[in-house]
Scaffold this motif. Structure first.
Motif, PDB file in Angstrom:
ATOM      1  N   TRP A   3       0.833  -1.184   0.000  1.00 27.80           N
ATOM      2  CA  TRP A   3       0.000   0.000   0.000  1.00 27.80           C
ATOM      3  C   TRP A   3       0.880   1.250   0.000  1.00 27.80           C
ATOM      4  CZ3 TRP A   3       0.797   3.268   4.100  1.00 27.80           C
ATOM      5  CH2 TRP A   3       1.447   2.705   5.215  1.00 27.80           C
ATOM      6  N   LYS A   4       0.266   2.374  -0.304  1.00 31.34           N
ATOM      7  CA  LYS A   4       0.914   3.674  -0.231  1.00 31.34           C
ATOM      8  C   LYS A   4      -0.138   4.691   0.170  1.00 31.34           C
ATOM      9  CE  LYS A   4       0.161   4.563  -5.146  1.00 31.34           C
ATOM     10  NZ  LYS A   4       0.794   4.876  -6.445  1.00 31.34           N
ATOM     11  N   ASP A   6      -2.181   8.107  -0.365  1.00 26.74           N
ATOM     12  CA  ASP A   6      -2.530   9.055  -1.423  1.00 26.74           C
ATOM     13  C   ASP A   6      -2.324  10.475  -0.914  1.00 26.74           C
ATOM     14  OD1 ASP A   6      -3.329   9.786  -3.921  1.00 26.74           O
ATOM     15  OD2 ASP A   6      -5.292   8.829  -3.821  1.00 26.74           O
ATOM     16  N   ARG A   7      -1.994  11.372  -1.820  1.00 29.14           N
ATOM     17  CA  ARG A   7      -1.755  12.776  -1.482  1.00 29.14           C
ATOM     18  C   ARG A   7      -3.075  13.543  -1.577  1.00 29.14           C
ATOM     19  NH1 ARG A   7       3.403  15.151  -2.036  1.00 29.14           N
ATOM     20  NH2 ARG A   7       2.390  16.928  -3.036  1.00 29.14           N
ATOM     21  N   LEU A  11      -5.394  15.579  -4.731  1.00 23.30           N
ATOM     22  CA  LEU A  11      -6.800  15.294  -5.028  1.00 23.30           C
ATOM     23  C   LEU A  11      -7.638  16.559  -4.916  1.00 23.30           C
ATOM     24  CD1 LEU A  11      -7.144  11.910  -3.091  1.00 23.30           C
ATOM     25  CD2 LEU A  11      -6.953  12.232  -5.569  1.00 23.30           C
ATOM     26  N   MET A  41      -3.871   3.511  -0.250  1.00 27.52           N
ATOM     27  CA  MET A  41      -4.105   3.001  -1.592  1.00 27.52           C
ATOM     28  C   MET A  41      -3.328   1.716  -1.836  1.00 27.52           C
ATOM     29  SD  MET A  41      -6.146   5.261  -2.920  1.00 27.52           S
ATOM     30  CE  MET A  41      -6.030   4.888  -4.679  1.00 27.52           C
ATOM     31  N   GLU A  43      -1.150  -0.674  -4.047  1.00 26.60           N
ATOM     32  CA  GLU A  43      -0.223  -0.424  -5.152  1.00 26.60           C
ATOM     33  C   GLU A  43      -0.607  -1.199  -6.402  1.00 26.60           C
ATOM     34  OE1 GLU A  43       3.821  -0.963  -3.973  1.00 26.60           O
ATOM     35  OE2 GLU A  43       3.882   0.947  -2.902  1.00 26.60           O
ATOM     36  N   GLU A  51      -9.912   0.615  -4.709  1.00 22.94           N
ATOM     37  CA  GLU A  51      -8.539   1.088  -4.896  1.00 22.94           C
ATOM     38  C   GLU A  51      -7.833   1.306  -3.569  1.00 22.94           C
ATOM     39  OE1 GLU A  51      -8.789   4.571  -7.272  1.00 22.94           O
ATOM     40  OE2 GLU A  51      -9.199   3.468  -9.128  1.00 22.94           O
ATOM     41  N   ARG A  54     -10.113   4.649   3.345  1.00 20.36           N
ATOM     42  CA  ARG A  54      -9.889   5.820   4.188  1.00 20.36           C
ATOM     43  C   ARG A  54      -9.988   5.365   5.641  1.00 20.36           C
ATOM     44  NH1 ARG A  54     -12.357  11.363   1.739  1.00 20.36           N
ATOM     45  NH2 ARG A  54     -12.036  10.945  -0.475  1.00 20.36           N
ATOM     46  N   HIS A  93      -0.890  14.297   3.196  1.00 19.40           N
ATOM     47  CA  HIS A  93      -1.683  13.068   3.142  1.00 19.40           C
ATOM     48  C   HIS A  93      -3.014  13.181   3.906  1.00 19.40           C
ATOM     49  CE1 HIS A  93       2.544  11.320   2.698  1.00 19.40           C
ATOM     50  NE2 HIS A  93       1.957  11.131   1.532  1.00 19.40           N
ATOM     51  N   CYS A  95      -6.642  13.992   4.797  1.00 16.69           N
ATOM     52  CA  CYS A  95      -7.863  14.381   4.092  1.00 16.69           C
ATOM     53  C   CYS A  95      -8.994  14.768   5.036  1.00 16.69           C
ATOM     54  CB  CYS A  95      -8.315  13.265   3.144  1.00 16.69           C
ATOM     55  SG  CYS A  95      -8.918  11.775   3.950  1.00 16.69           S
TER      56      CYS A  95
END
Length: 209
Positions: A3-4, A6-7, A11, A41, A43, A51, A54, A93, A95
């Motif tokens: 996983w990574k 998301d920025r 977005l 997310m 990979e 995908e 959260r 990162h 949100c």
């Protein structure tokens, strides 16, 4: 499953009126013990079509824009993540938070206030004519958006239109904020030469009766 993160900043840049990003006012207050939401997310694509997820992370330590935290949710899909895992992340990162954000009211407006838009606008990602009628209710701004390329008879079929958040239209072109609360009725069209919207002073409203 690797996983990574998301920025969230990226977005928000892509969809500034529909993707909420905590304000600097809130981000500057974050400290150990606060909860923040991150987007984890996969990979590689997941079999179920998701995908990523959260999830909430409790801040353990902050060093400027860098954080170390503890995962506070049990992942449903990302099997390599577990409740309590240590997570290293950055301000870019984040949100969401559990802190009150006085600037979130603007986002509420963009998401909750609705407009009517032709399917042709959505397919082209372009609108060149906008008319404002008397709103149906408190959530309706009364605006109807057209691409200007709709074929004859298009407007007669209600299935050719959708009722969506005004934020989605602002993501296409936020110059309309300058007159979004103009008097009813009113009409605007985009000038071909300047690409700016100008008011149509003698619009023939009888064609909509």
């Amino acid at each position: 499953m690797k996983w990574k993160l998301d920025r969230a900043v990226d977005l928000h840049k892509e969809s500034p009126y529909t993707f909420y990003l905590p304000s600097d006012y809130v981000l500057n207050q974050l400290k150990a013990g606060d909860l923040v939401k991150l987007i984890f997310m996969a990979e590689e694509p997941l079999d179920n079509g998701y995908e990523g997820e959260r999830m909430w992370v409790e801040i353990l330590e902050r060093n400027g824009s860098e954080f170390r935290g503890k995962l506070m949710n049990k992942p449903h899909y990302l099997e390599s993540l577990h409740y309590g895992d240590l997570i290293h992340f950055n301000l870019v990162h984040i949100c969401d938070t559990q802190l009150d954000d006085p600037y979130a009211m603007d986002m509420d407006y963009y998401l909750e206030q609705k407009v009517t838009v032709s399917n042709d606008v959505l397919s082209r990602n372009e609108f060149n004519l906008m008319l404002r009628f008397e709103p149906y209710d408190d959530s309706d701004l009364g605006w109807v958006f057209f691409s200007g390329h709709e074929e004859d008879g298009f407007n007669a079929d209600a299935n050719n239109f959708q009722f969506i958040s005004v934020g989605k239209m602002l993501n296409m072109d936020d110059s309309i904020l300058a007159f979004i609360n103009d008097t009813v009725p009113c009409a605007y069209e985009r000038e071909r030469e300047t690409a700016k919207f100008v008011r149509i002073e003698n619009y023939d409203w009888s064609i909509h009766e």
